[in-house]
Design a protein around this motif. Structure first.
Motif, mmCIF file in Angstrom:
data_model
loop_
_atom_site.group_PDB
_atom_site.id
_atom_site.type_symbol
_atom_site.label_atom_id
_atom_site.label_comp_id
_atom_site.label_asym_id
_atom_site.label_seq_id
_atom_site.Cartn_x
_atom_site.Cartn_y
_atom_site.Cartn_z
ATOM 1 N N ASN A 6 72.267 45.063 -40.526
ATOM 2 C CA ASN A 6 73.308 45.540 -39.624
ATOM 3 C C ASN A 6 74.620 44.807 -39.856
ATOM 4 O O ASN A 6 75.705 45.355 -39.654
ATOM 5 C CB ASN A 6 72.850 45.369 -38.171
ATOM 6 C CG ASN A 6 73.757 46.085 -37.204
ATOM 7 O OD1 ASN A 6 74.078 47.242 -37.392
ATOM 8 N ND2 ASN A 6 74.166 45.386 -36.152
ATOM 9 N N ALA A 7 74.514 43.518 -40.306
ATOM 10 C CA ALA A 7 75.707 42.720 -40.514
ATOM 11 C C ALA A 7 76.349 42.983 -41.869
ATOM 12 O O ALA A 7 77.495 42.599 -42.106
ATOM 13 C CB ALA A 7 75.366 41.238 -40.392
ATOM 14 N N ALA A 8 75.633 43.625 -42.766
ATOM 15 C CA ALA A 8 76.166 43.888 -44.100
ATOM 16 C C ALA A 8 77.357 44.829 -44.004
ATOM 17 O O ALA A 8 77.359 45.767 -43.207
ATOM 18 C CB ALA A 8 75.086 44.502 -44.989
ATOM 19 N N PRO A 9 78.401 44.578 -44.801
ATOM 20 C CA PRO A 9 79.573 45.466 -44.764
ATOM 21 C C PRO A 9 79.222 46.859 -45.265
ATOM 22 O O PRO A 9 78.403 47.024 -46.170
ATOM 23 C CB PRO A 9 80.566 44.771 -45.690
ATOM 24 C CG PRO A 9 79.723 43.945 -46.610
ATOM 25 C CD PRO A 9 78.556 43.497 -45.792
ATOM 26 N N ALA A 10 79.845 47.869 -44.669
ATOM 27 C CA ALA A 10 79.613 49.247 -45.083
ATOM 28 C C ALA A 10 80.623 49.619 -46.160
ATOM 29 O O ALA A 10 81.818 49.341 -46.031
ATOM 30 C CB ALA A 10 79.747 50.184 -43.891
ATOM 31 N N ARG A 11 80.156 50.245 -47.239
ATOM 32 C CA ARG A 11 81.030 50.666 -48.337
ATOM 33 C C ARG A 11 80.939 52.172 -48.491
ATOM 34 O O ARG A 11 79.850 52.723 -48.635
ATOM 35 C CB ARG A 11 80.618 49.970 -49.631
ATOM 36 C CG ARG A 11 81.482 50.353 -50.825
ATOM 37 C CD ARG A 11 81.277 49.378 -51.977
ATOM 38 N NE ARG A 11 79.950 49.454 -52.544
ATOM 39 C CZ ARG A 11 79.588 50.308 -53.497
ATOM 40 N NH1 ARG A 11 80.471 51.191 -53.962
ATOM 41 N NH2 ARG A 11 78.371 50.298 -53.994
ATOM 42 N N LEU A 12 82.084 52.833 -48.450
ATOM 43 C CA LEU A 12 82.124 54.278 -48.580
ATOM 44 C C LEU A 12 81.663 54.692 -49.972
ATOM 45 O O LEU A 12 82.091 54.131 -50.976
ATOM 46 C CB LEU A 12 83.547 54.788 -48.343
ATOM 47 C CG LEU A 12 83.777 56.296 -48.504
ATOM 48 C CD1 LEU A 12 83.049 57.072 -47.423
ATOM 49 C CD2 LEU A 12 85.276 56.607 -48.471
ATOM 50 N N VAL A 23 79.504 59.131 -45.961
ATOM 51 C CA VAL A 23 78.325 58.501 -46.550
ATOM 52 C C VAL A 23 78.677 57.068 -46.933
ATOM 53 O O VAL A 23 79.654 56.826 -47.652
ATOM 54 C CB VAL A 23 77.840 59.274 -47.796
ATOM 55 C CG1 VAL A 23 76.590 58.623 -48.383
ATOM 56 C CG2 VAL A 23 77.563 60.729 -47.434
ATOM 57 N N PHE A 24 77.875 56.112 -46.450
ATOM 58 C CA PHE A 24 78.166 54.701 -46.659
ATOM 59 C C PHE A 24 76.938 53.962 -47.172
ATOM 60 O O PHE A 24 75.800 54.316 -46.835
ATOM 61 C CB PHE A 24 78.614 54.044 -45.342
ATOM 62 C CG PHE A 24 79.890 54.607 -44.782
ATOM 63 C CD1 PHE A 24 81.117 54.034 -45.093
ATOM 64 C CD2 PHE A 24 79.859 55.702 -43.937
ATOM 65 C CE1 PHE A 24 82.288 54.565 -44.574
ATOM 66 C CE2 PHE A 24 81.033 56.244 -43.408
ATOM 67 C CZ PHE A 24 82.247 55.659 -43.727
ATOM 68 N N GLU A 28 71.008 47.546 -48.935
ATOM 69 C CA GLU A 28 70.205 48.366 -49.835
ATOM 70 C C GLU A 28 69.875 49.722 -49.223
ATOM 71 O O GLU A 28 68.925 50.383 -49.649
ATOM 72 C CB GLU A 28 68.923 47.629 -50.215
ATOM 73 C CG GLU A 28 69.157 46.363 -51.013
ATOM 74 C CD GLU A 28 70.029 46.616 -52.248
ATOM 75 O OE1 GLU A 28 69.689 47.535 -53.022
ATOM 76 O OE2 GLU A 28 71.047 45.920 -52.420
ATOM 77 N N ALA A 29 70.657 50.129 -48.224
ATOM 78 C CA ALA A 29 70.430 51.419 -47.575
ATOM 79 C C ALA A 29 71.693 52.276 -47.628
ATOM 80 O O ALA A 29 72.811 51.764 -47.684
ATOM 81 C CB ALA A 29 70.008 51.215 -46.124
ATOM 82 N N VAL A 30 71.489 53.575 -47.613
ATOM 83 C CA VAL A 30 72.585 54.538 -47.532
ATOM 84 C C VAL A 30 72.513 55.198 -46.161
ATOM 85 O O VAL A 30 71.441 55.648 -45.736
ATOM 86 C CB VAL A 30 72.473 55.613 -48.635
ATOM 87 C CG1 VAL A 30 73.499 56.723 -48.425
ATOM 88 C CG2 VAL A 30 72.649 54.981 -50.010
#
Length: 275
Positions: A6-12, A23-24, A28-30
């Motif tokens: 949850n703390a990992a930054p989201a990358r588009l 979609v982000f 290791e999840a999309v």
């Protein structure tokens, strides 16, 4: 989701039309919008893995409101338009055909009464759950070889040759040279590449004989889908249509398929001899 995830930054993640900007990748999840039939699709993806097909994401769950889904991130390279030369080699094309066949061999058991997408579904139905959207943006490569398919939102029962036809639209590509110039390298020999794809897939002689006609049928289904989206006021599809110059793009493609039908049929009549 764990606290660390949850703390990992989201990358588009870029690519596509329908879910563009939504979609982000997080760790290791999309994370992406969940289709209406997410439950059935997730069950199918898990079943593919149980049957030995490892070339698809693994479902990891959905948001509390059900609006978004989480899938395992598949590492590798995805070709975006304008498509690079490495994605349009014969080797890349063959690997797409092999991957599609592997998926089909594992996709023969599915609940026929599930709410599968009708967007690009085979009008004839069939015994395989087709992907129906094997465009370059939905194929993951490693070292120049296709290893995974992503975005199964359009999956629906159909004939294997239908999925091959839809795949050929993008990978041969089955569009006239004027239309192809905007996204594809020059000099791609469509009849020869169509035979390369059919050979790699292992398409049967009867299916090879009807493939050019099925491609034309599939293009008509795809055009009808775009027409519905544009009529509904979908800005993304309206923009793509405008960038292509309007409905004349589709007219030109469909006319070219008719003009070149004999060339495609001749190339497909010689299985296994195309290098």
């Amino acid at each position: 989701m764990t606290t660390e995830e949850n703390a990992a930054p989201a990358r588009l993640l870029t690519g596509g039309v329908a879910n563009a900007g939504a979609v982000f990748r997080r760790g290791e999840a999309v994370e992406r919008p969940a289709p209406p039939n997410a439950e059935a699709l997730h069950a199918h993806l898990l079943a593919l893995r149980r049957r030995g097909f490892d070339g698809a994401p693994t479902p990891l769950g959905r948001s509390a409101d059900g609006d978004r889904e989480r899938l395992s991130y598949v590492p590798g390279d995805v070709a975006l338009p304008p498509f690079p030369g490495w994605a349009m080699t014969d080797e890349a094309l063959r690997s797409v055909g092999v991957l599609l066949r592997r998926m089909h061999d594992a996709a023969t058991e599915f609940p026929a009464d599930a709410d599968w997408s009708r967007d690009f579904a085979d009008p004839a139905g069939g015994s395989v759950l087709c992907h129906n959207d094997v465009c370059p943006e939905n194929v993951v490569f490693r070292d120049g070889r296709a290893v995974a398919l992503i975005d199964f939102d359009a999956a629906a029962p159909g004939r294997p040759v239908w999925d091959v036809a839809l795949t050929a639209r993008y990978w041969v590509p089955m569009i006239d040279p004027v239309s192809a110039a905007a996204s594809y390298p020059e000099g791609l020999d469509a009849p020869r590449r169509l035979a390369v794809l059919a050979d790699a897939y292992g398409l049967s002689a009867p299916d090879r004989a009807v493939l050019p006609a099925v491609v034309s049928e599939a293009v008509a289904v795809c055009r009808a889908f775009v027409e519905r989206r544009v009529a509904d006021g979908d800005p993304a599809f309206g923009k793509v249509l405008a960038e292509r110059g309007g409905w004349g793009w589709w007219d030109r493609v469909q006319g070219w398929l008719v003009e070149r039908r004999a060339d495609f049929e001749e190339a497909l009549a010689r299985p296994g001899v195309v290098e």
